[in-house]
Every structure is written in C-alpha cells, then in structure tokens.
Design a protein around this motif. Structure first.
Motif, short mmCIF file in Angstrom:
data_model
loop_
_atom_site.label_atom_id
_atom_site.label_comp_id
_atom_site.label_asym_id
_atom_site.label_seq_id
_atom_site.Cartn_x
_atom_site.Cartn_y
_atom_site.Cartn_z
N UNK A 1 -17.80 8.47 0.48
CA UNK A 1 -19.19 9.14 0.61
C UNK A 1 -19.70 10.41 0.07
N UNK A 2 -19.05 10.99 -0.80
CA UNK A 2 -20.10 11.95 -1.45
C UNK A 2 -20.76 11.25 -3.20
N UNK A 3 -19.71 10.04 -4.04
CA UNK A 3 -20.76 9.24 -4.75
C UNK A 3 -21.22 8.16 -4.70
N UNK B 1 -31.16 20.26 -6.03
CA UNK B 1 -30.73 19.43 -5.19
C UNK B 1 -29.99 19.87 -6.86
N UNK B 2 -28.17 19.32 -5.75
CA UNK B 2 -27.25 19.40 -6.78
C UNK B 2 -26.90 18.04 -7.58
N UNK B 3 -26.68 18.57 -9.03
CA UNK B 3 -25.55 17.40 -9.60
C UNK B 3 -26.62 15.98 -9.93
N UNK B 4 -27.91 16.39 -10.19
CA UNK B 4 -29.02 16.03 -11.06
C UNK B 4 -28.69 16.84 -12.22
N UNK C 1 -16.91 16.44 -12.38
CA UNK C 1 -15.84 17.19 -12.25
C UNK C 1 -15.65 17.85 -10.75
N UNK C 2 -16.45 16.76 -10.04
CA UNK C 2 -16.17 16.84 -8.24
C UNK C 2 -14.79 16.07 -8.28
N UNK D 1 -9.16 15.18 -6.76
CA UNK D 1 -8.36 14.26 -7.57
C UNK D 1 -6.68 15.90 -8.13
N UNK D 2 -7.54 17.20 -7.73
CA UNK D 2 -5.94 18.13 -7.75
C UNK D 2 -6.21 18.63 -6.79
N UNK D 3 -7.42 18.45 -5.76
CA UNK D 3 -7.03 19.32 -4.43
C UNK D 3 -5.64 18.44 -4.30
N UNK D 4 -6.12 16.77 -3.88
CA UNK D 4 -4.93 16.21 -3.82
C UNK D 4 -4.33 16.36 -4.22
#
Lengths: 343, 726
Positions: free
Chosen positions: B42-44, B89-92, B187-188, B193-196
């Motif tokens: 999804x995100x990447x 746009x976030x992430x640019x 970061x995302x 990963x840390x959340x999981x």
C-alpha cells in the motif's frame, strides 16, 4: 490525487475566476406560482446595452422566465433620465432596472431626500453597476434599502484587490492617481492606506490637480504619471474613478511608457485600454445577479427591502498578456492557476 | 518424596506453556508479516505514484505558462509553486527544475548546493528517453534514480529522484525532478515495524499472563493441593481436606479424596467412640489398659482432626490478585502516553496562568487523590472485604475514565481524574491487602513479587498499546476502552474472589498525627524523604507522565512512539528491579543504591539540554527506569533502618504508610512544578532543570548519609516491599 489537492486549495484564495458560484441558491423557486404573462421591465441605461444586460437576458432565458424588456438609453445625459421617469410613471411597468450611479440616483434619489413627485417610489427598482450604494447615499445600509429598491454593486473590496496585486509581485510602493472631488475615489484611497498598513507597503497618493471649475484636466495626466514614476512604484492602482475611467487609455499608455505595471478594478481598463492586470467583476455576472434579484421580487414575491444589496463573491483575475510581454513582467506560476489570460 | 506429584503435573504444564508460546509466536509472526506486506503493497508504491503524479501535474502547469506566452527563462514564482507542492504532499524531499545539462534552475526543499552533481545523470537519461520516445504519454518518459545516504558526506541526503523532461512544442527545455524523501520512507518503515513488534511483544506477554492465570487457577492450583493431600494421606495425616469446588475430573478426584479422608476420620471417631463405650462398660483394669493400648496404636497410625474438624487447604489465591492488579493498572496506564496532550486539547486559556501549568493540574489531581485516599482505602478495604473494595474502586475508576474521555473542559476533567485516583487507590489497596492476607511468612515474598510483577507488566504493555490505539481511534475511544477494562475487572473480581478473609494487621492500623510528628523529628527520615524519595517520584510524574509526551509530540513523534518511549521505563524496572534489590540485600548497600539511583535519574535528564531530540528523551526515560529500579526497594529498607525504634514501636505498616503518603504528595507536585518550569524555559530545559534538581537532591542525600551513617544496620528483618511505581 495531487491535482485534487491543488484544486482543493483554490477556493481558499479570495480570488477565483469561477463566475457563478457567488449566486444565492434559489430555494423558493418551486413554491412560486406559475408565470401567466411576461414581466414588464423598464430598463434605463447610461450608455447603451453592455455585457450586464447580456448576463441579465441570459439568466432569464436559462430560468425560463418570459420578459418584456422596455429599453431606454440616456446616452450619458442626465436630462434624459427625467423624461424616462415620467414615461415609467405613465406606463407602470412591473419593475424598473437602472444602470450606474447617475441613473439610479436620478430614478430613486438619495435615501434622505426622496421627492415622490420626482422619484419613483411605488414601482420596485433594481439597480446595477453602482460603485458605492452607501457612499452615493442611495441606501443607508447594504443589508436593506428600507424602501422599494435593491440592487447589485460591482466593486471588488479594496483589501481583496490589494491581495490580488501582491499575489502578482511583492510591492514596497503602490501608486494611486484619483480625482479628489469624487467621493468614491477618496473612500477607496482611504481603504488602500488601511490595507497598506496591514501588508506593509507605502501608498504613493497622487490626487489630480483641479482647474478653476473644480475639475481635473486630462492634459495633466502625463505630468501626474511622471511625478508618480519618479518615486518608482511597483504598481499603479487604477480605482473606480470616473476621471481615470474616462481617460483610461491615456493613463494606461503613459504608465506603460514609464514601465509601471497597472492594476485595475474595472474590466474596461483591460478590454479597452492598456492595463496589465486586474481583479474585476464580470459585467455579465453582475447582470445575472441583478436578474436573480428581479426574479426574487417579481416571481418569489419577496419585498425589495428584504433583499440585501450585494456585490459578487467571486471575481475574475484578468491578466493582459500582450502588456505583460511588452513590460517583460510576467505573472507568477501561482497566479496562472486561477487567472484568466487575455491578449 | 514431597511435591513429586506436583512436579509430575508441572512438567506437562511447562510443555503446554512452551507449545502455547510457540503457537502464539508463529501466529503473531504470520499476522505481523501479513500486516507488513499490506503496508509494503500500500504505502510504499503509493508514494512513488504520488511522485509521478506530482511531476506530471507540475509539468502541466509549466507547459500552460509557456503556452500562454511566458518565455521559459522568465518563469516567475517557481519556488513558490514547488513549495505549495511540497506542503500538499507528505514525504517529498524537494522539487527542482534543472537545465538539460542537469544544472539546478529552480528548487524548493533543499539547498541547491547540497545536491552538487546528483541530478545530472537522471536529467540526461530523462532527456534521452524523451527524445527517443515514440509515445506521447509523459509517464512513459519518467526516470527514477535512488540516492542513499553517504556516511561521510556532509549532505546526508537520501532520496529517490523521479525525473521527467519538460518539453514545449516538441522541444526539451529542461528536466523536472520530484524527490521522494528516503528518510521519510525509512521512518515510516521503522515505525510500522516497531508498531508490529510492540503489538507482538505485548500481546504475547498478556496472553502468557492469562495462560498462567487460567492454568494456575484451574489446573496447577488444584493439582498442587491434590499432591499435598495425597502426601498427607500417605503419611497418615487426615486433618486436611480440600473444600474448594472444582469441575470435571479434578473436581471428582478432590471429591473422592475428601470422601476418603472424611470416611477415615468418621471411622476413627467411631472406633474411638466404641472404644470409649467399651472402656466405660468394663471394670477390668486389664481391658481398659488393652483398649488404651489399641487407641494409642490407632493414634500412632496417623494424625486425626481434633474437635475442630478438618481444615481446608488454602487455595492459590494470589494469582487471582495478580490478574486483577494487572487489569486495573492496565486500564489506568493506557492513557499514559497521551494524557497531557489530551488535557491540552481541553484547556482554555486563563489570563495570567500559563497553559503548561494548567495541563499539569489534572495529572496532579489524580496523584494527590491517590496519595490521600490510600490510607483511608486501605483500612476500609480491610473492614468491608476485598471484593467489595475492589469492585467499588473499579466502578469509581470506570466512571472516572469515561468522564475523562468525555470531559467538556479542564475543570470537569480535574474532577474525573480525582475520581479515577480514588478508584485507583481503592483497587490498589484491595489488591495489596489481599496479597498480604492470603500469604504467610513462607510465600509472602513470592506473593508480593507476583503483585509487583503484574504492575510491571502493565507498565510495559499499557502505554505501548494505548499509544498505538490512540493513533488510530483517538483519545476518547482509548478512555472508553480503559473504562471497559476497569469494569470487566470488577466482574472478574466478583467471580474469582469468593472468600472473605479476616482483616490483617496491616490494614488495621491507623495513621496518627503523633506518628507524623515523631517521624518528622527524625533527621535521617526527613533527609531520605526530602532528598531521595520526593525528588525521584517528582521526576516520575513530572518527566515521564507530563514532559515526555508533550515534548515528544513537539518533536514530531507519533503517539505510538511516545507509548514505546514510556514503555522503556517499565522494561527497565521489570528487568533490573529484582536484580538491584538482590544486590542491595546481599551487600547491604541500600543507602548507596538509593543515592546512586537518584544521581542516575537526574543525570540522565541533563543531555536533552545540549542535544535536544528524541534520543535524549529516551535516554532520560531509561535513566529514570534504571534509577527507580535501583532505589525503590532499597528506599523501603532504608525507611525501616532509619526509623528503627519507631518501626518496632508502631509497626512497619504505619511508618511505611506515612512514608508513602508524604512521598505521593510530593509526586502530585511534580506535574505542576514542571508545568511552571516549562512555561518559563520550554520543555527541553524544564526536563534538564528538573533532572538537575533531582541530581543535586541526590547528591545532598548521599553526602548526608555518608556523614551521618545508618543506625543499627545488622538487626534488620525482612519485610514486604510493595509496588514499584506510582
């Protein structure tokens, strides 16, 4: 998705090109009774038909409203207005439509000096193209005329105009030339100074010199521009001033010669002169809004004093590309998103 | 021989635990993998697609400008256009327009000097691709190139460049570059990963806790009792039975065994009665002697109950309390990563008082109510019974949590927090009192450890889960969830604490004003409480509960990250607390531990002043965790050492109670104090200053105790060490 984001940002700008968003949705239309005969509208114009009347007719057509328009042209002669008033009293139309401040004042008078003999009082009046309904004392308050009239103004608020100017380029100095005898102009120069404090620029304020009869002279214009140019303003602001309006070609041409970009509040300065850009009410939009108010009075049966006097909510940002090219002074990318480009 | 039966049962149970843990790990790992895949899918790519969309849309806008006749070299406001794009746009990382040769003409997002020659290659490729292209669709001309962080380069730029030729009327004029920030992606990725990982860890911990609870309650507990009963029967002791009811097989076994014991006892009584009757009916001394001999022989065969009848084995009750303790702590600690942030949303400005101070008020109100209601709640719980006390506390906490989540403004929030504080204190005292009442000299330490373990577990799990939940469902829903947990814990309490115990001496004692007076005349006690106990508690409430969330959010952390940061504290105390307690006991260095713990806590908060940032905050949390782990248990030992006479006179519980009360009132001041500090100096400096205060206080404490020494260190007796934090 990104494009959507941009589009979503646009309404945030005070100035957009959308023409008809400003109109109030007509929720009462379905409740009104069917039209049995055409509406007789007596139209008194100042200088013949303009795009305002094009917009007006267009609105009636698209709404399916039948009209019987009686058109009278004053040809810029105040005396003719009196004749038209007598005629209107005789034929008793459903409504009188007036174009411009002189005609409107002639037909309805100042709110504190109404003469039932001379002015129209028993027939509803809708006016259009009145620069400052309050300043010219046609009404005391825009919220309600308090009498049998309502109408539409076409002037863009000065603060909105200033923002439009600054969107083109940042400015340290903005020049304004005006007729000190015109109340409207004095008011708008005052508003310009207030905006200058907010946005941090200097107003180069140049009133026209007056002759013995108290009128500014057209032949002084090159001198006025020279004086202003010496102080290197980033923009010359052309307000809703009759003296400037009449001599628009000279003003805009002289400014161009001095390479001063001109910003205008009236469309005609762009269509019929050499102003660089402006934020204006489109005449046809003004006409549509006036027609909408006529419909509210005659079909929806809303008393005119209950209908507020309004200006458009959305204006047209117009850039004259030919002048931009001559000056080598192009609009920024941001402005191109909403500006209407004319040659 | 003794206990072998329990051991036989224990082995399969250990196996059961291992299998359950294995299954849990596998299923959780699969879930984590699945979640990760969803994210990757999804995100990447969506970020890459975004970059392409941005590039094409900016390209179209520039082409429009060229179309209306603006010369390419006279384009105005490009940087402004690019900045709008970046904002939207976030992430640019940046948007740039280069010449065909790759020289930067317009850029927004980074300093063009940092890029150097980085865009030259992609520019050339983009131009070649444009010139060779047959298709007109611009997305087919896109060139992508990634730049990773070069360790020794000063630029530290890592981005993926999406380059597309900018052409007008078929002629290429330049190249447009839209760069996706690699560090944003990184970061995302690490956050997810840390959340999981956090979910994995906490869910396994909680699952094991429940497993332990269920197994002990329904299997291990009765099995142990059966083992003991069988051992007793084998050795001829018929004085004990099991009165607790269990279902299914174990219940049958227990019932049969009880019947056997009862039958034997009944037979014994019958035999004794018959013998007595026979004895009474004969006059022959020889017969009487014979009968007496038989009776003696029978009595030698085993131990039989005296007139009082059989006694029942004590059920392993402490495990019930462990679950209840975990649940109420969990409910309360869920909001720990975001409570001050939530308060900030409700605060309306008051003239003359800083918002920062107002934010501290609800936190302080909670602490103060805990401090004040604990002594009262303790006595009350002993009188009315622990079930009633616990459920009352749980209901108060439920209402308090619900009210907190739905609060209108700061003032009713303070009220709700106070109510939660009373509920919390009541549940705490009920659990503590129950643990002490249901343990004896042998297993009290174990019981207390179990109680403290539950608190530690909640300290680890709750903030992490609370943070993740709040990120996704919002503050209010987390409070509602917490209220549900508190409510269900009260239902559980009614179901599993089915017995009433006599009030313990710990609960019976009342605090007297005279005790306060005597204690406050004790110079060592005053130093201990002023320079060791109160400062460390204030750090805990001021730093961990207030400053960490507000400062981390200011640094751009998510609530999940804050939850994990706060979790570090729980991990430190859980992992190191028992270790330090043992070291302190072994080497009799309680004073040293307390002093050192305070110094470490205080010093850990200083770096944030020099290096403001997330890492320094985490260091501070860890330092406080380590410091607390060092000082909590030794502090209590010190109390009994410095107040030796008074402890002998009035008992541990009283002195400890007073110590706790004063310490907790100090804790309640923490949030307000850091509120004042942060209002004047900002969050980072408030952290450092409170650290410095704690450091200096610990220094004074250490010097004072080195100079004064302790009193009669050798005749200490062990006594229970309660709770970890709060």
């Amino acid at each position: 998705m990104i494009a959507c984001g941009f589009r979503r940002c646009l309404p945030l700008l005070a100035i957009t090109i959308t023409l008809w968003g400003g109109l109030v949705a007509d929720v009462t239309a379905d409740m009104s009774e069917p039209q049995t005969r055409p509406l007789r509208i007596f139209m008194i114009l100042w200088r013949g038909e303009t795009n305002v009347e094009v917009g007006l007719r267009d609105y009636f057509n698209s709404e399916g409203i039948k009209t019987d328009l009686i058109i009278r042209n004053a040809e810029r002669d105040k005396n003719k207005i009196l004749e038209f008033i007598q005629e209107a009293k005789r034929i008793k139309p459903d409504l009188i439509y007036t174009w411009g401040t002189p005609v409107t004042l002639g037909v309805v008078g100042q709110f504190d000096a109404i003469d039932p003999q001379q002015h129209i009082t028993d027939i509803p009046v809708v006016f259009a193209m009145v620069t400052s309904p309050e300043g010219s004392q046609i009404v005391e308050s825009l919220a309600s005329s308090g009498r049998n009239i309502t109408g539409v103004s076409h002037v863009v608020p000065v603060e909105t105009q200033v923002k439009a100017m600054l969107a083109y380029r940042k400015a340290k100095r903005i020049a304004v030339i005006y007729n000190p005898m015109e109340n409207n102009s004095v008011l708008s120069v005052r508003a310009l100074r207030r905006s200058a404090e907010v946005h941090g620029f200097e107003v180069i304020d140049q009133p026209a010199e007056l002759d013995e009869s108290g009128r500014p002279r057209a032949e002084d214009i090159p001198d006025l521009i020279d004086k202003v140019a010496a102080r290197e303003p980033q923009f010359l602001y052309l307000g809703p001033d009759s003296f400037v309006g009449v001599n628009r070609k000279t003003f805009t041409h002289e400014a161009k010669v001095h390479r001063i970009p001109t910003f205008t509040a009236t469309e005609v300065q762009l269509r019929d002169a050499e102003a660089l850009f402006g934020l204006v009410s489109r005449y046809d939009s003004v006409g549509r809004l006036a027609a909408h108010k006529i419909k509210q009075i005659l079909i929806d049966k809303i008393p005119p004093q209950d209908i507020p006097i309004e200006t458009l909510r959305r204006f047209s940002y117009i850039v004259k590309m030919s002048i931009a090219k001559e000056l080598g002074f192009y609009p920024p990318m941001k402005v191109l998103k909403y500006a209407e480009i004319v040659e | 021989m003794k206990g072998s039966y329990a051991r036989t049962i224990k082995r399969p149970i250990v196996g059961l635990f291992a299998i359950s843990l294995g299954l849990l790990l596998v299923s959780q790992a699969i879930m984590a993998f699945y979640a990760w895949n969803l994210f990757e899918r999804g995100t990447l790519p969506s970020l890459d697609r975004k970059a392409i969309t941005v590039a094409i849309s900016v390209q179209a806008e520039i082409v429009h400008a060229l179309d209306i006749g603006i010369p390419y070299d006279d384009l105005v406001g490009m940087e402004e256009l690019f900045s709008q794009v970046l904002d939207a746009t976030q992430g640019l990382a940046f948007v740039a327009l280069t010449s065909p040769a790759g020289e930067v003409l317009h850029i927004h997002g980074v300093d063009r000097k940092l890029l150097g020659s980085m865009l030259i290659e992609s520019s050339k490729v983009a131009l070649t691709r444009f010139n060779e292209a047959v298709e007109t669709d611009p997305s087919t001309h896109i060139v992508r190139q990634s730049f990773d962080k070069v360790p020794d380069s000063i630029t530290q730029l890592a981005f993926t460049d999406t380059a597309i030729a900018l052409a007008h009327n078929g002629q290429a004029l330049g190249v447009l570059h839209v760069a996706v920030d690699q560090s944003f992606i990184q970061d995302r990725i690490s956050e997810i990963r840390l959340d999981i990982g956090t979910v994995l860890l906490t869910s396994i911990l909680i699952a094991l806790e429940f497993l332990l609870f269920v197994v002990t309650l329904s299997l291990l507990g009765p099995a142990r009792m059966i083992g003991s009963l069988l051992n007793n029967i084998a050795s001829g002791d018929f004085r004990h039975v099991i009165l607790a009811k269990y279902r299914e097989e174990l219940g049958c076994v227990i019932e049969r065994l009880t019947t056997i014991v009862n039958n034997i006892n009944a037979s014994y009584v019958e035999v004794v009665n018959l013998a007595n009757k026979a004895r009474a009916s004969t006059r022959s001394a020889a017969v009487v002697a014979q009968i007496d001999e038989i009776l003696v022989k029978i009595r030698e065969c085993g131990s039989f109950p005296s007139a009082g009848g059989v006694t029942s084995y004590r059920q392993p009750r402490v495990i019930n309390i462990r679950m209840l303790t975990f649940l109420f702590m969990f409910a309360e600690l869920l909001s720990r990563p975001f409570l001050p942030l939530y308060v900030r949303e409700l605060v309306t400005p008051l003239p003359g008082i800083s918002e920062n101070i107002l934010i501290g008020l609800p936190i302080s109100a909670f602490m103060l109510m805990v401090a004040l209601s604990m002594p009262i709640a303790g006595g009350w719980a002993g009188r009315v019974g622990y079930v009633k006390a616990y459920t009352t506390g749980a209901i108060l906490a439920t209402i308090g949590l619900l009210g907190t989540g739905l609060a209108f403004n700061l003032w009713d929030l303070i009220l709700w927090r106070s109510l939660s504080g009373i509920g919390y204190a009541t549940m705490f005292m009920a659990c503590q009192g129950f643990t002490i009442d249901n343990t004896d000299e042998q297993d009290r330490t174990q019981g207390i450890a179990s109680f403290v373990g539950a608190i530690m577990l909640a300290e680890i799990c709750a903030p992490a889960i609370g943070g993740i939940l709040a990120d996704r469902v919002g503050y209010t829903m987390v409070f509602v969830f917490a209220a549900v947990v508190a409510m269900s814990s009260s239902l559980l309490a009614v179901r599993i604490i089915r017995f009433r115990t006599s009030a313990s001496p710990y609960q019976n004692c009342r605090l007297r004003a005279a005790d306060f007076g005597q204690l406050l005349h004790n110079f060592r006690f005053v130093i201990l409480i002023l320079f060791a106990a109160i400062p460390t508690k204030m750090l805990l409430t001021g730093y961990l509960i207030y400053l960490v969330p507000v400062y981390l959010i200011e640094l751009g952390s998510s609530l999940s990250e804050i939850g994990r940061a706060v979790m570090i504290y729980g991990i430190c105390t859980m992992a190191l607390g028992p270790l330090f307690a043992r070291i302190a006991d072994r080497f009799h260095c309680h004073g040293l531990m307390v002093g050192l713990g305070g110094l470490i806590s205080g010093a850990g908060l200083l770096p944030v002043m020099l290096w403001p940032g997330i890492d320094s905050v985490l260091l501070g949390v860890a330092a406080i965790g380590i410091g607390q782990a060092m000082s909590i248990s030794p502090q209590l030992v010190l109390v009994s050492q410095v107040c030796h006479d008074l402890v002998q006179d009035r008992g541990h519980a009283i002195i400890l109670g007073i110590f706790r009360l004063i310490e907790r009132i100090g804790a309640a001041l923490g949030p307000v104090l850091v509120g004042v500090l942060s209002a004047v100096y900002g969050f980072a400096y408030a952290m450092a200053i409170s650290g410095a205060i704690a450091f200096i206080a610990s220094l004074i404490f250490s010097v004072a105790f080195l100079a004064l020494g302790l009193r009669s260190e050798d005749d200490l007796n062990d006594f229970p060490i309660m709770e970890s934090s709060q």
